[in-house]
Design a protein around this motif. Structure first.
Motif, mmCIF file in Angstrom:
data_model
loop_
_atom_site.group_PDB
_atom_site.id
_atom_site.type_symbol
_atom_site.label_atom_id
_atom_site.label_comp_id
_atom_site.label_asym_id
_atom_site.label_seq_id
_atom_site.Cartn_x
_atom_site.Cartn_y
_atom_site.Cartn_z
ATOM 1 N N ARG A 108 10.836 53.178 -4.970
ATOM 2 C CA ARG A 108 9.967 53.027 -3.810
ATOM 3 C C ARG A 108 10.617 52.139 -2.761
ATOM 4 O O ARG A 108 10.560 52.420 -1.559
ATOM 5 C CB ARG A 108 8.625 52.429 -4.248
ATOM 6 C CG ARG A 108 7.605 52.311 -3.130
ATOM 7 C CD ARG A 108 6.363 51.583 -3.598
ATOM 8 N NE ARG A 108 6.634 50.200 -3.946
ATOM 9 C CZ ARG A 108 5.731 49.352 -4.421
ATOM 10 N NH1 ARG A 108 4.490 49.769 -4.629
ATOM 11 N NH2 ARG A 108 6.055 48.116 -4.729
ATOM 12 N N ALA A 109 11.248 51.048 -3.210
ATOM 13 C CA ALA A 109 11.921 50.161 -2.267
ATOM 14 C C ALA A 109 13.124 50.838 -1.618
ATOM 15 O O ALA A 109 13.404 50.621 -0.431
ATOM 16 C CB ALA A 109 12.354 48.879 -2.980
ATOM 17 N N ARG A 110 13.843 51.665 -2.370
ATOM 18 C CA ARG A 110 14.987 52.382 -1.789
ATOM 19 C C ARG A 110 14.519 53.378 -0.722
ATOM 20 O O ARG A 110 15.191 53.569 0.297
ATOM 21 C CB ARG A 110 15.758 53.110 -2.894
ATOM 22 C CG ARG A 110 16.625 52.184 -3.728
ATOM 23 C CD ARG A 110 17.196 52.916 -4.935
ATOM 24 N NE ARG A 110 18.124 53.963 -4.548
ATOM 25 C CZ ARG A 110 19.432 53.777 -4.337
ATOM 26 N NH1 ARG A 110 19.954 52.569 -4.447
ATOM 27 N NH2 ARG A 110 20.215 54.794 -4.015
ATOM 28 N N LEU A 111 13.370 54.006 -0.954
ATOM 29 C CA LEU A 111 12.816 54.891 0.076
ATOM 30 C C LEU A 111 12.461 54.098 1.324
ATOM 31 O O LEU A 111 12.743 54.518 2.453
ATOM 32 C CB LEU A 111 11.584 55.606 -0.479
ATOM 33 C CG LEU A 111 10.825 56.495 0.519
ATOM 34 C CD1 LEU A 111 11.709 57.616 1.036
ATOM 35 C CD2 LEU A 111 9.554 57.056 -0.123
ATOM 36 N N ARG A 112 11.858 52.950 1.118
ATOM 37 C CA ARG A 112 11.500 52.102 2.264
ATOM 38 C C ARG A 112 12.752 51.656 3.024
ATOM 39 O O ARG A 112 12.811 51.734 4.255
ATOM 40 C CB ARG A 112 10.728 50.877 1.787
ATOM 41 C CG ARG A 112 10.517 49.853 2.896
ATOM 42 C CD ARG A 112 10.079 48.517 2.362
ATOM 43 N NE ARG A 112 10.139 47.512 3.409
ATOM 44 C CZ ARG A 112 9.850 46.222 3.245
ATOM 45 N NH1 ARG A 112 9.466 45.797 2.062
ATOM 46 N NH2 ARG A 112 9.932 45.375 4.245
#
Length: 530
Positions: free
Chosen positions: A410-414
């Motif tokens: 999720r953080a990599r998508l952000r």
């Protein structure tokens, strides 16, 4: 006197001189000499004209003009699609659930597709129902990617019945189905939209980079969990962090904490272990130092009614300012976070006067007390700064580990979306500067970095996929191009200074040439028409 001065400045002769010149007879030899010299005068005038306007003026323009190399610009109205595939897992012992939930899952997919996301970001949702041979929760966790939601009937739910959603450590999460289709559907939509992908957070990132200000009524319309996160979400995840752990002692007024010697180095060790898990998101450097001569009791602490040394919320701001003045960092790039650990028996009070074990300060760090929960609080504060925390409902549970695999994705998508937006805005800002500031230099190096950043941006968002590594490199190149020192080469050399370089050279030559051209025009050209 006034007439004589004007005649002298304008080169005019008085009447006596004019009459004398009219009565003066010019010899034929002098006339012949004048006619013989006329071609040389024409050549001299023409040479000066070529020298000034044919060679001098173009050379001046070339040497004083701003060099602009061409570079690519990302399209303003481009949208990028993000495919989200959700797998619903059902045990083969509960095949009857598939028919019961078939229409509900289709409604979930439709509801997710109808929810609003900020342009240019567009989510494409798809769902799939899989029958899995599973006897326990571990059997559902065989998927190594994607969003997987295992649906467990209430009679087979092993946790508390009040717990409706249990988030997993990897990529599979568990949802209790108690027969209420409406509540089950809303819980799944909230799980996917607000937690697993955190689209409201991504929307705020897009609006921030597009400079779209939120109106007060828009903030008031947000859920309380999203209102609380606006402050923290306004800061993008940096590519590098420097976490300074500052052990703060008091050698005068308070007693030393008994846990100081045992856990003095445990905090740095714990945060370094967390940094290893977060390597796929950002680089975190952890250092530790001691402030032995820092006087805290007399300036910042006070006694409460229980005879405890307390640090109030008002004094916390003064403490932070003083720590900033006494600490330095050698990190050139990235964000510095200071984690202050009070190694004495001190109680921290929040803004309401309640006892707390630590306070996280936005874009600065945290202040923690030394106890058995210090390491957990330090990780929690760092998670807040990295934007990894999402407000969970009281009926939801999260595994007690520092960082889950789905949180990393999720953080990599952000970060990828943030990098894409920042790359686009940086290159566009560079282009706007060239349009508004005429003397900004764009050399070949800056143009090459900007063009490469745009190409990586296009490739990183191609075919409905998001390439984290390409977008990260695109952001680095765009930041380097936008902050290159060569942009200031002619920033303090405006047009008036460029003109001042030419005037002392051109004016002394321009007036005699103009005068001779005027004389020739009158004597030769106009005489032919008379």
């Amino acid at each position: 006197m006034r007439k004589k001065i004007l005649d002298f400045l304008l080169g005019r002769s008085d009447e006596a001189e004019i009459r004398e010149e009219e009565n003066f007879e010019i010899s034929e030899e002098f006339k012949t000499h004048i006619y013989n010299e006329r071609p040389f005068k024409f050549v001299a005038v023409f040479s000066f004209f070529i020298l000034v306007f044919g060679i001098g003026l173009p050379l001046w323009t070339y040497t004083t003009s701003t060099y602009r190399a061409n570079f690519k610009i990302p399209p303003a109205n481009r949208t990028f699609s993000i495919p989200i595939h959700v797998r619903f897992l059902i045990s083969e012992n509960q095949k009857s659930l598939q028919n019961e939930l078939k229409s509900t899952i289709l409604e979930i997919e439709t509801s997710l597709a109808l929810k609003e996301s900020t342009d240019p970001m567009n989510f494409e949702f798809s769902t799939e129902v899989l029958i899995v041979k599973a006897e326990n929760e571990e059997d559902f966790e065989k998927f190594d990617d994607g969003l997987n939601i295992a649906i467990i009937p209430a009679e087979n739910w092993k946790d508390f019945s009040a717990t409706k959603i249990k988030l997993g450590k990897k990529y599979t999460h568990f949802a209790q189905f108690d027969g209420d289709l409406s509540k089950f559907s809303s819980r799944i939509i909230e799980l996917i939209w607000d937690v697993l992908i955190d689209i409201p957070h991504l929307n705020s990132i897009i609006k921030r980079d597009l400079r779209q200000k939120m109106k007060p009524w828009q903030i008031a319309a947000l859920p309380l969990s999203h209102q609380k996160r606006l402050v923290w979400d306004s800061t993008p995840i940096q590519m590098e962090y420097h976490v300074q752990i500052i052990h703060l002692y008091d050698n005068f007024g308070t007693s030393q904490n008994k846990n100081t010697k045992e856990n003095k180095f445990e905090t740095a060790k714990t945060l370094r272990q967390f940094a290893k898990h977060a390597e796929r998101i950002t680089n975190i450097e952890v250092t530790s130092e001691n402030l032995w001569d820092f006087e805290i009791t007399k300036e910042f602490l006070m006694r409460d009614v229980q005879e405890r040394w307390v640090l109030t919320h008002e004094k916390m701001e003064e403490l932070i300012r003083k720590i900033d003045a006494q600490t330095q960092t050698t990190l050139k790039n990235g964000m510095v976070l200071r984690f202050v650990i009070l190694e004495s028996d001190i109680v921290i009070l929040d803004s309401q006067g309640e006892d707390v074990e630590g306070i996280a300060v936005a874009a600065w760090g945290a202040v923690l007390t030394r106890n058995e929960k210090t390491e957990k609080k330090a990780i929690a504060a760092l998670r807040i700064h990295l934007g990894l925390d999402a407000e969970l409902s009281s009926s939801w549970s999260r595994p007690p580990i520092p960082l889950c695999k789905w949180e990393i994705e999720r953080a990599r998508l952000r970060v990828s979306i943030d990098n894409a937006m920042r790359t686009s805005s940086s290159i566009r800002a560079l282009y706007e500067m060239t349009q508004k500031i005429t003397n900004i230099v764009i050399n070949e190096e800056v143009a090459r970095k900007a063009t490469k950043a745009v190409e990586l941006l296009e490739n990183g968002l191609k075919n409905g996929t998001i390439d984290y590594d390409k977008l990260l490199l695109a952001r680095k190149l765009s930041d380097d191009a936008n902050s290159n020192h060569s942009l200031l080469a002619l920033l303090y050399f405006p047009m008036d200074q460029r003109t001042a370089v030419l005037i002392p050279i051109a004016i002394p030559i321009l007036f005699p040439i103009a005068k001779i051209v005027l004389v020739i025009f009158k004597k030769c050209i106009l005489r032919d028409f008379v």
